[in-house]
Design a protein around this motif. Sequence first.
Motif, PDB file in Angstrom:
ATOM      1  N   ILE A  10       0.833  -1.209   0.000  1.00  9.70           N
ATOM      2  CA  ILE A  10       0.000   0.000   0.000  1.00  9.70           C
ATOM      3  C   ILE A  10       0.870   1.263   0.000  1.00  9.70           C
ATOM      4  CG2 ILE A  10      -1.751   1.332   1.273  1.00  9.70           C
ATOM      5  CD1 ILE A  10      -3.140  -1.316   1.932  1.00  9.70           C
ATOM      6  N   LEU A  14       1.069   4.331  -2.830  1.00  7.00           N
ATOM      7  CA  LEU A  14       0.872   5.732  -2.444  1.00  7.00           C
ATOM      8  C   LEU A  14       2.088   6.591  -2.769  1.00  7.00           C
ATOM      9  CD1 LEU A  14      -1.110   5.245   0.914  1.00  7.00           C
ATOM     10  CD2 LEU A  14      -1.991   5.543  -1.414  1.00  7.00           C
ATOM     11  N   LEU A  38      -7.478   3.351   0.440  1.00  8.79           N
ATOM     12  CA  LEU A  38      -7.459   3.095  -1.014  1.00  8.79           C
ATOM     13  C   LEU A  38      -8.866   3.118  -1.560  1.00  8.79           C
ATOM     14  CD1 LEU A  38      -5.346  -0.212  -1.173  1.00  8.79           C
ATOM     15  CD2 LEU A  38      -4.488   2.107  -1.461  1.00  8.79           C
ATOM     16  N   GLY A  60      -6.572  -2.443  -6.223  1.00 10.37           N
ATOM     17  CA  GLY A  60      -6.422  -1.307  -5.313  1.00 10.37           C
ATOM     18  C   GLY A  60      -5.908  -0.081  -6.059  1.00 10.37           C
ATOM     19  N   LYS A  96      -5.409   4.471  -6.016  1.00  6.70           N
ATOM     20  CA  LYS A  96      -5.242   5.626  -5.133  1.00  6.70           C
ATOM     21  C   LYS A  96      -6.594   6.239  -4.821  1.00  6.70           C
ATOM     22  CE  LYS A  96      -0.655   7.264  -6.009  1.00  6.70           C
ATOM     23  NZ  LYS A  96      -0.144   7.945  -7.196  1.00  6.70           N
ATOM     24  N   LYS A  97      -6.721   6.731  -3.605  1.00  8.86           N
ATOM     25  CA  LYS A  97      -7.967   7.380  -3.193  1.00  8.86           C
ATOM     26  C   LYS A  97      -8.290   8.548  -4.108  1.00  8.86           C
ATOM     27  CE  LYS A  97     -10.151   7.243   1.115  1.00  8.86           C
ATOM     28  NZ  LYS A  97     -10.369   7.781   2.452  1.00  8.86           N
TER      29      LYS A  97
END
Length: 247
Positions: free
Chosen positions: A75, A79, A100, A212, A214-215
């Motif tokens: 993770i 990021l 995420l 997954g 990125k936000k």
Amino acid sequence: LLSACALSGLAHAGMIDDAVKAGTLRVGMDPTYMPFEMTNKRGEIIGFEVDILKEMAKAMGVKLELVSTGYDGIIPALLTNKFDMIGSGMTLTQERNLRLNFSDPFIVVGQTLLIRKELEGTIKSYKDLNDAKYRITSKIGTTGEMVAKKRISKAQYHGFDNEPEAVMDVVNNKADAFIYDAPYNVVAVSKFGAGKLVYLDEPFTYEPLAFGLKKGDYDAVNWINNFLTQIRNDGTYDRIHAKWFKK
Ligand code: ARG
């Protein structure tokens, strides 16, 4: 500036645009997760998820680059831009979803157990392992580890960097049970444990596996979800699934 961008239709939309521009989709994965991502004798990374990702890159018109990354650091690596997305058999947990965005799931799995042959009959479910005299193994940073610590909390827990070491601890009678995702255990029991391990194959967690992102990258979520709908309905998904999962 913002309105000029929006009006011209050139607003930057996230990792899909980046990958198309670069001509490469970079996917972070820990290739230790049979049969989703694993290394063959020639050193190539192959598997069920790898084949889905190859189709994804093809649909995007870009090359696929697989970036090997340890699971417990995967993770942070996303990021800090080491790759564009995570495709590593990752369970969509609510905790991870705080950090995420995720695509729709591409498959659903659950935790299962490989136990020492001698415990056959004594251990019928994970609940029977919840005792300080038992030692459980899994892989560091995975849902196997989280579930062991949360739901089998009285047992001793030992985490390993890689799945085979954690399984071998049970094969060699140093531990009592290996807790992990069902598809991995199906392969592991025949590969490492023939005659020495017993597979309790009833999954006791609900674990959607998803890509997954990125936000805030809703463009990527949209593109990948539509891609998944397409391959689920045009036969591509079934063909790839049949190749890696025997009935
Ligand atoms: N589904 C589990 C998790 O998200 C295990 C995934 C392990 N993946 C891997 N590439 N080794 O924690």
